[in-house]
Design a protein around this motif. Structure first.
Motif, PDB file in Angstrom:
ATOM      1  N   PHE A 202      20.380  29.138  44.954  1.00 29.82           N
ATOM      2  CA  PHE A 202      21.136  30.157  44.212  1.00 29.82           C
ATOM      3  C   PHE A 202      20.354  31.444  44.083  1.00 29.82           C
ATOM      4  CE2 PHE A 202      18.584  28.167  40.871  1.00 29.82           C
ATOM      5  CZ  PHE A 202      18.201  29.235  40.073  1.00 29.82           C
ATOM      6  N   ALA A 203      21.103  32.540  43.982  1.00 31.52           N
ATOM      7  CA  ALA A 203      20.556  33.845  43.606  1.00 31.52           C
ATOM      8  C   ALA A 203      21.500  34.368  42.525  1.00 31.52           C
ATOM      9  CB  ALA A 203      20.479  34.764  44.819  1.00 31.52           C
ATOM     10  N   LYS A 204      22.142  35.522  42.738  1.00 32.94           N
ATOM     11  CA  LYS A 204      23.206  35.934  41.819  1.00 32.94           C
ATOM     12  C   LYS A 204      24.439  35.082  42.052  1.00 32.94           C
ATOM     13  CE  LYS A 204      26.631  39.553  41.103  1.00 32.94           C
ATOM     14  NZ  LYS A 204      27.713  38.782  41.755  1.00 32.94           N
ATOM     15  N   ASP A 205      24.725  34.758  43.314  1.00 32.21           N
ATOM     16  CA  ASP A 205      25.857  33.929  43.720  1.00 32.21           C
ATOM     17  C   ASP A 205      25.324  32.646  44.349  1.00 32.21           C
ATOM     18  OD1 ASP A 205      27.411  36.051  42.939  1.00 32.21           O
ATOM     19  OD2 ASP A 205      28.251  36.472  44.921  1.00 32.21           O
ATOM     20  N   VAL A 206      26.252  31.825  44.807  1.00 33.18           N
ATOM     21  CA  VAL A 206      25.906  30.714  45.683  1.00 33.18           C
ATOM     22  C   VAL A 206      26.753  30.834  46.946  1.00 33.18           C
ATOM     23  CG1 VAL A 206      25.203  29.118  43.860  1.00 33.18           C
ATOM     24  CG2 VAL A 206      27.592  29.164  44.590  1.00 33.18           C
ATOM     25  N   LYS A 253      36.680  36.480  57.747  1.00 35.77           N
ATOM     26  CA  LYS A 253      35.638  37.499  57.696  1.00 35.77           C
ATOM     27  C   LYS A 253      34.727  37.328  56.476  1.00 35.77           C
ATOM     28  CE  LYS A 253      37.368  39.632  61.275  1.00 35.77           C
ATOM     29  NZ  LYS A 253      36.669  39.606  62.594  1.00 35.77           N
ATOM     30  N   TRP A 254      35.184  36.509  55.549  1.00 34.08           N
ATOM     31  CA  TRP A 254      34.397  36.229  54.335  1.00 34.08           C
ATOM     32  C   TRP A 254      33.094  35.535  54.728  1.00 34.08           C
ATOM     33  CZ3 TRP A 254      34.560  30.940  52.141  1.00 34.08           C
ATOM     34  CH2 TRP A 254      33.878  30.818  50.908  1.00 34.08           C
ATOM     35  N   THR A 255      32.007  35.881  54.063  1.00 30.61           N
ATOM     36  CA  THR A 255      30.698  35.365  54.472  1.00 30.61           C
ATOM     37  C   THR A 255      30.218  34.159  53.663  1.00 30.61           C
ATOM     38  OG1 THR A 255      29.636  37.025  53.074  1.00 30.61           O
ATOM     39  CG2 THR A 255      29.949  37.570  55.401  1.00 30.61           C
ATOM     40  N   GLY A 256      31.000  33.692  52.683  1.00 30.70           N
ATOM     41  CA  GLY A 256      30.678  32.423  52.019  1.00 30.70           C
ATOM     42  C   GLY A 256      30.274  32.504  50.573  1.00 30.70           C
ATOM     43  N   CYS A 257      30.053  33.705  50.016  1.00 29.28           N
ATOM     44  CA  CYS A 257      29.614  33.813  48.626  1.00 29.28           C
ATOM     45  C   CYS A 257      30.754  33.571  47.649  1.00 29.28           C
ATOM     46  CB  CYS A 257      29.042  35.202  48.354  1.00 29.28           C
ATOM     47  SG  CYS A 257      27.295  35.381  48.742  1.00 29.28           S
ATOM     48  N   VAL A 258      30.435  32.896  46.544  1.00 25.05           N
ATOM     49  CA  VAL A 258      31.326  32.849  45.385  1.00 25.05           C
ATOM     50  C   VAL A 258      30.502  33.214  44.157  1.00 25.05           C
ATOM     51  CG1 VAL A 258      32.953  31.151  46.321  1.00 25.05           C
ATOM     52  CG2 VAL A 258      30.974  30.370  44.999  1.00 25.05           C
ATOM     53  N   THR A 259      31.179  33.813  43.180  1.00 21.26           N
ATOM     54  CA  THR A 259      30.509  34.210  41.959  1.00 21.26           C
ATOM     55  C   THR A 259      30.992  33.350  40.797  1.00 21.26           C
ATOM     56  OG1 THR A 259      29.933  36.126  40.605  1.00 21.26           O
ATOM     57  CG2 THR A 259      32.215  36.006  41.394  1.00 21.26           C
ATOM     58  N   ASP A 260      30.590  33.695  39.574  1.00 21.42           N
ATOM     59  CA  ASP A 260      30.923  32.890  38.399  1.00 21.42           C
ATOM     60  C   ASP A 260      32.432  32.816  38.177  1.00 21.42           C
ATOM     61  OD1 ASP A 260      28.043  32.750  36.977  1.00 21.42           O
ATOM     62  OD2 ASP A 260      28.367  34.773  37.748  1.00 21.42           O
ATOM     63  N   PRO A 280      35.823  32.485  42.453  1.00 25.16           N
ATOM     64  CA  PRO A 280      36.114  33.790  43.071  1.00 25.16           C
ATOM     65  C   PRO A 280      35.235  34.076  44.290  1.00 25.16           C
ATOM     66  CG  PRO A 280      35.834  33.999  40.685  1.00 25.16           C
ATOM     67  CD  PRO A 280      35.325  32.648  41.073  1.00 25.16           C
ATOM     68  N   ALA A 281      35.882  34.301  45.423  1.00 23.14           N
ATOM     69  CA  ALA A 281      35.151  34.726  46.618  1.00 23.14           C
ATOM     70  C   ALA A 281      34.598  36.131  46.388  1.00 23.14           C
ATOM     71  CB  ALA A 281      36.076  34.708  47.820  1.00 23.14           C
ATOM     72  N   GLU A 282      33.423  36.398  46.978  1.00 23.68           N
ATOM     73  CA  GLU A 282      32.791  37.697  46.794  1.00 23.68           C
ATOM     74  C   GLU A 282      31.957  38.025  48.020  1.00 23.68           C
ATOM     75  OE1 GLU A 282      30.562  39.853  43.156  1.00 23.68           O
ATOM     76  OE2 GLU A 282      29.444  38.155  43.969  1.00 23.68           O
ATOM     77  N   GLU A 283      31.868  39.315  48.331  1.00 17.36           N
ATOM     78  CA  GLU A 283      30.892  39.782  49.308  1.00 17.36           C
ATOM     79  C   GLU A 283      29.668  40.243  48.535  1.00 17.36           C
ATOM     80  OE1 GLU A 283      30.883  39.531  52.559  1.00 17.36           O
ATOM     81  OE2 GLU A 283      32.834  38.549  52.420  1.00 17.36           O
ATOM     82  N   TYR A 284      28.639  39.411  48.511  1.00 14.53           N
ATOM     83  CA  TYR A 284      27.406  39.749  47.791  1.00 14.53           C
ATOM     84  C   TYR A 284      26.565  40.607  48.723  1.00 14.53           C
ATOM     85  CZ  TYR A 284      23.069  38.923  45.114  1.00 14.53           C
ATOM     86  OH  TYR A 284      21.915  39.068  44.394  1.00 14.53           O
ATOM     87  N   VAL A 285      26.497  41.910  48.433  1.00 12.54           N
ATOM     88  CA  VAL A 285      25.846  42.838  49.349  1.00 12.54           C
ATOM     89  C   VAL A 285      24.819  43.688  48.626  1.00 12.54           C
ATOM     90  CG1 VAL A 285      27.877  42.979  50.838  1.00 12.54           C
ATOM     91  CG2 VAL A 285      27.588  44.646  48.994  1.00 12.54           C
ATOM     92  N   SER A 286      23.871  44.190  49.389  1.00 11.08           N
ATOM     93  CA  SER A 286      22.932  45.205  48.925  1.00 11.08           C
ATOM     94  C   SER A 286      22.789  46.193  50.069  1.00 11.08           C
ATOM     95  CB  SER A 286      21.578  44.594  48.572  1.00 11.08           C
ATOM     96  OG  SER A 286      20.661  45.611  48.228  1.00 11.08           O
ATOM     97  N   GLY A 287      23.428  47.366  49.926  1.00 14.05           N
ATOM     98  CA  GLY A 287      23.494  48.289  51.046  1.00 14.05           C
ATOM     99  C   GLY A 287      24.341  47.680  52.145  1.00 14.05           C
ATOM    100  N   SER A 288      23.776  47.548  53.306  1.00 11.67           N
ATOM    101  CA  SER A 288      24.509  46.948  54.424  1.00 11.67           C
ATOM    102  C   SER A 288      24.243  45.450  54.552  1.00 11.67           C
ATOM    103  CB  SER A 288      24.115  47.649  55.738  1.00 11.67           C
ATOM    104  OG  SER A 288      22.724  47.478  55.984  1.00 11.67           O
ATOM    105  N   GLU A 289      23.378  44.914  53.688  1.00 11.59           N
ATOM    106  CA  GLU A 289      22.985  43.496  53.778  1.00 11.59           C
ATOM    107  C   GLU A 289      23.985  42.612  53.069  1.00 11.59           C
ATOM    108  OE1 GLU A 289      20.899  40.632  55.364  1.00 11.59           O
ATOM    109  OE2 GLU A 289      20.014  42.613  55.431  1.00 11.59           O
TER     110      GLU A 289
END
Length: 451
Positions: A202-206, A253-260, A280-289
């Motif tokens: 885990f980080a912010k998401d899983v 196109k979703w990359t697999g992250c979900v949030t709380d 909830p599906a989410e795109e967990y990004v930082s800039g282009s990452e």
């Protein structure tokens, strides 16, 4: 006349003799003394024998437990059971009254309710009083059984994969220790299904793996609103777009992250059957990452549900890389979900013939920094405390580890989440991680004297 005098002379002393009472107490006491002394002596002899038997029972209990632990952890082989049992017993049994003491140990592997060690002991006490009654010794015997395998374990490891785990050798130390714990627990397996382990990076998401993009337990509302294309449907007179239609991107196109999840389902293990309970599906990004996109370097590894494929479990641990911010609550939540017999991770059904111990190991190297709603540690901690209360109330045993190589304050929320102070560990150097995981493994595999 003479006859009457003779009769009186003989009968009068006879009557006085038969009526005399002065010597009766002494005679009676002398007669009763023998059985009284016999009963007192028997009580003394039996007390000595009972003490010898009680001491033997305590020694056999400890012997059975220690031999079972040695055997289950591979310290000894089945052929060494008897020798090891005798060695432990000799060190433990110190009663000097017992004679002719003998001990035997029997190992039974893979019975219907697991494996067990039975240790039998016998001895005799030489009597001091009962020997006059023909009982020169009092024999006694007892036994003890240590069993393992009838308690099955399911362990979820929620492991911090945040960016700060790249510092001070924390990530490789955690990976090595976690894989050693997998080996330690898998050694207790007698049949497939005795031990299950899940891995929750885990980080912010899983990351729940983008291959699950068609699953009904995902909530696409926010993702669809943020990912897609806008098509203009009408233009004003100067050529500007007057109205448009939004077309969400294809979910593949979703990359697999979900949030709380929505509150208060973020603190529960409720099955995801409604909009509020879905993830909830989410795109967990930082800039282009994009942190959850498989193939990025670094990227957050997908969750591995409960498994006894030890190679796959250790490979998932090896593949972990540090990235992103800290949200311990989401790691804890998905660890609990992995132990739950419902979507999304569908823990295997439990066999009614066994008792189960469910446990979560939550490791983090820092304080909470970000979740779906907050960037304030105290608010995130409050949600996590409620989550931990709910998990512990459901019978989950929680171990928490703070990897604190940077001199941070002791984590109050990790202390709170642990199932007792003995289950909270602080690691101040990366090298200590191995011994902490080993201690947790010992706690999880602790045997009990069955009878």
């Amino acid at each position: 006349m003479f006859n009457a005098l003779l009769r009186d002379h003989v009968c009068s002393p006879a009557r006085r003799f038969t009526g005399a009472e002065e010597g009766n107490i002494a005679v009676t006491f002398a007669i009763a003394l023998v059985p009284i002394l016999g009963f007192v002596g028997a009580a003394v002899d039996y007390t000595r024998a009972n003490a010898a038997r009680s001491s033997m029972q305590a020694a056999l209990d400890s012997t059975a437990l220690m031999v079972s632990k040695d055997l289950s952890q591979g310290v000894i082989t089945p052929s060494q059971v008897s020798t090891k049992a005798q060695s432990y017993f000799n060190a433990l049994y110190t009663n000097n009254d017992a004679k002719s003491v003998s001990v035997s140990a029997t190992y039974t592997a893979n019975s219907s309710m697991g494996s067990n060690i039975q240790v039998n002991g016998s001895g005799a006490v030489t009597t001091d009083f009962l020997k006059v009654a023909g009982f020169p010794t009092i024999n006694f015997n007892t036994s003890s059984t240590a069993a393992w395998g009838n308690v099955r374990m399911r362990v979820a490891m929620a492991l911090d994969n945040t960016g700060s785990m790249a510092d001070d050798g924390k990530m490789p130390a955690m990976q090595k220790a976690a894989k050693a714990l997998v080996d330690q627990l898998s050694d207790l397996e007698k049949t497939k299904g005795d031990i299950y382990i899940s891995i929750i990076p885990f980080a912010k998401d899983v990351n729940v793996d983008n291959s699950n993009n068609n699953q009904s337990w995902i909530d696409w509302t926010d993702w669809d609103a943020a990912n897609g294309t806008s098509t203009c449907t009408s233009y004003n007179w100067w050529g500007g777009c007057q109205s448009s239609t939004w077309t969400p991107a294809n979910h593949n196109k979703w990359t697999g992250c979900v949030t709380d999840r929505d509150q208060d389902y973020d603190t529960k293990n409720t099955a995801p059957t409604t909009s509020a309970t879905r993830f909830p599906a989410e795109e967990y990004v930082s800039g282009s990452e994009k942190y959850c996109k498989s193939g990025n370097n670094p990227y957050l590894q997908p969750i591995l549900p409960l498994s006894y494929d030890w190679s796959a479990i250790k490979q998932r641990i090896s593949d972990m890389q540090p990235t992103g911010n800290t949200n311990q609550g989401i790691g804890m939540a998905w660890a609990w979900m992995s132990l739950t017999q419902s979507a999304p991770l569908n823990a295997p059904a439990k066999d009614s013939n066994y008792t189960y111990k469910d446990a979560i190991i939550l490791l983090s190297d820092g304080l909470n920094t970000q979740n779906r709603w907050y960037s304030n540690a105290s608010q995130i901690d409050a949600r996590q405390k409620t989550l931990c209360d709910n998990a512990k109330a459901a019978g989950i045993t929680v171990y928490t580890i703070q990897v604190n190589t940077g001199g941070d304050p002791t984590s109050a929320v990790l202390q709170y989440c642990a199932s007792g102070s003995q289950n909270f560990y602080v690691v101040t150097t990366a090298s200590q991680t191995a011994s902490v995981f080993s201690s947790i493994g010992t706690s999880l595999s602790k045997l009990r004297v069955a009878k």
